[in-house]
Design a protein around this motif. Sequence first.
Motif, PDB file in Angstrom:
ATOM      1  N   GLY A 209     -37.690  19.675  27.332  1.00 30.80           N
ATOM      2  CA  GLY A 209     -37.280  20.603  28.382  1.00 30.80           C
ATOM      3  C   GLY A 209     -36.319  21.677  27.922  1.00 30.80           C
ATOM      4  N   GLN A 210     -35.941  21.675  26.627  1.00 29.84           N
ATOM      5  CA  GLN A 210     -34.997  22.660  26.098  1.00 29.84           C
ATOM      6  C   GLN A 210     -35.629  23.420  24.928  1.00 29.84           C
ATOM      7  OE1 GLN A 210     -31.890  23.299  27.328  1.00 29.84           O
ATOM      8  NE2 GLN A 210     -32.181  21.749  28.942  1.00 29.84           N
ATOM      9  N   GLY A 230     -24.009  25.364  18.014  1.00 26.33           N
ATOM     10  CA  GLY A 230     -23.944  26.239  19.184  1.00 26.33           C
ATOM     11  C   GLY A 230     -23.691  25.465  20.462  1.00 26.33           C
ATOM     12  N   ARG A 231     -23.980  26.117  21.592  1.00 19.80           N
ATOM     13  CA  ARG A 231     -23.720  25.497  22.887  1.00 19.80           C
ATOM     14  C   ARG A 231     -25.005  24.806  23.382  1.00 19.80           C
ATOM     15  NH1 ARG A 231     -19.098  26.373  25.297  1.00 19.80           N
ATOM     16  NH2 ARG A 231     -19.993  25.980  27.369  1.00 19.80           N
ATOM     17  N   LEU A 232     -25.330  23.697  22.734  1.00 15.91           N
ATOM     18  CA  LEU A 232     -26.485  22.914  23.154  1.00 15.91           C
ATOM     19  C   LEU A 232     -26.238  22.301  24.527  1.00 15.91           C
ATOM     20  CD1 LEU A 232     -27.298  20.940  19.869  1.00 15.91           C
ATOM     21  CD2 LEU A 232     -28.494  22.957  20.745  1.00 15.91           C
ATOM     22  N   ALA A 233     -27.305  22.176  25.297  1.00 13.33           N
ATOM     23  CA  ALA A 233     -27.189  21.512  26.603  1.00 13.33           C
ATOM     24  C   ALA A 233     -26.796  20.062  26.405  1.00 13.33           C
ATOM     25  CB  ALA A 233     -28.524  21.600  27.338  1.00 13.33           C
ATOM     26  N   LYS A 234     -26.071  19.521  27.372  1.00  7.41           N
ATOM     27  CA  LYS A 234     -25.654  18.135  27.276  1.00  7.41           C
ATOM     28  C   LYS A 234     -26.868  17.209  27.293  1.00  7.41           C
ATOM     29  CE  LYS A 234     -21.095  18.716  29.372  1.00  7.41           C
ATOM     30  NZ  LYS A 234     -20.174  18.273  30.446  1.00  7.41           N
ATOM     31  N   GLY A 235     -26.758  16.136  26.543  1.00  9.42           N
ATOM     32  CA  GLY A 235     -27.851  15.176  26.461  1.00  9.42           C
ATOM     33  C   GLY A 235     -28.126  14.778  25.019  1.00  9.42           C
ATOM     34  N   ARG A 236     -29.246  14.075  24.810  1.00  8.43           N
ATOM     35  CA  ARG A 236     -29.603  13.557  23.493  1.00  8.43           C
ATOM     36  C   ARG A 236     -30.595  14.491  22.806  1.00  8.43           C
ATOM     37  NH1 ARG A 236     -33.340  10.279  20.910  1.00  8.43           N
ATOM     38  NH2 ARG A 236     -32.487   8.698  19.498  1.00  8.43           N
ATOM     39  N   TRP A 237     -30.220  14.960  21.612  1.00  6.36           N
ATOM     40  CA  TRP A 237     -31.057  15.849  20.800  1.00  6.36           C
ATOM     41  C   TRP A 237     -31.515  15.098  19.542  1.00  6.36           C
ATOM     42  CZ3 TRP A 237     -32.091  21.167  21.813  1.00  6.36           C
ATOM     43  CH2 TRP A 237     -31.462  21.673  22.961  1.00  6.36           C
ATOM     44  N   THR A 238     -32.674  15.496  19.041  1.00  8.43           N
ATOM     45  CA  THR A 238     -33.186  14.950  17.782  1.00  8.43           C
ATOM     46  C   THR A 238     -33.169  16.045  16.725  1.00  8.43           C
ATOM     47  OG1 THR A 238     -34.611  13.338  18.867  1.00  8.43           O
ATOM     48  CG2 THR A 238     -35.151  13.893  16.595  1.00  8.43           C
TER      49      THR A 238
END
Length: 256
Positions: A209-210, A230-238
């Motif tokens: 979704g991002q 950077g300003r990544l959206a909050k949550g879990r990234w891979t």
Amino acid sequence: MPSPSVRPLALAAGLLLALPAVAGADGGVTAPSYPGNTLQVDADGPLVAGTAQTVKLSGHAEWGEPTSPTSILFGVSMYAQDPRIDPACAPSFGGQLQKVINLPGLNASASPTGFVVGDGAIRISPTPPATGQDWSITSPPFVVRLGVEQVLLCAYQRYVTDDVASFQRTVQVAQPGCSFRPSSVRRGRAARLRCNFTGEVTARLTRKGQRSRTARATVGAEGTATLKVGRLAKGRWTARFVSNDVAVGRAALRVR
């Protein structure tokens, strides 16, 4: 003590076998006709596959008589062998060449030939008029193939076409990888990386979704780097990591 000189890689054809057989265990042998000549290979911990690595080559070159500036130099070579194909080095440089022809898949390196130090690439010169010379040098950088878990390093010290000493060393190989330390970061802050190699690394960060993001960093001698995400959206990234066009694993990063 003068340092050995490094020359372009070259492979010789006609070779004289002078050494007894090299056993499966790590260690070295000296040709009976060339007493005093020794050779050793040492590595600081596991090598990391897919990345440029070096090992230490050292030994003693013995001419057996007073030397001069015109004395013939000794040459050193080294082959990176997959011990799953053959657990022992050939007893001579010429024998190793023949083994390469007869055993497909023997090469554990990314080098086309497997001779990561070619015949004549390292030359050992005397200190006239001394009859012998202790020497030590860091090998040229070489790359072990991804997926190889052990590499057998087969080294040969030669005088013209005679093998005077040989040594084999089995070294553990780790697969390249990076992880986030810690595994979470506040939004807008840089993340910290820990890798088992040095050099440039690129991270492609994705989350459902991002829009994906790409970040780059340089891993220093301590194996750490700062990755500006950077300003990544909050949550879990891979994050999927690449270094010099080699995939070096993935890791999860939680942005809070």
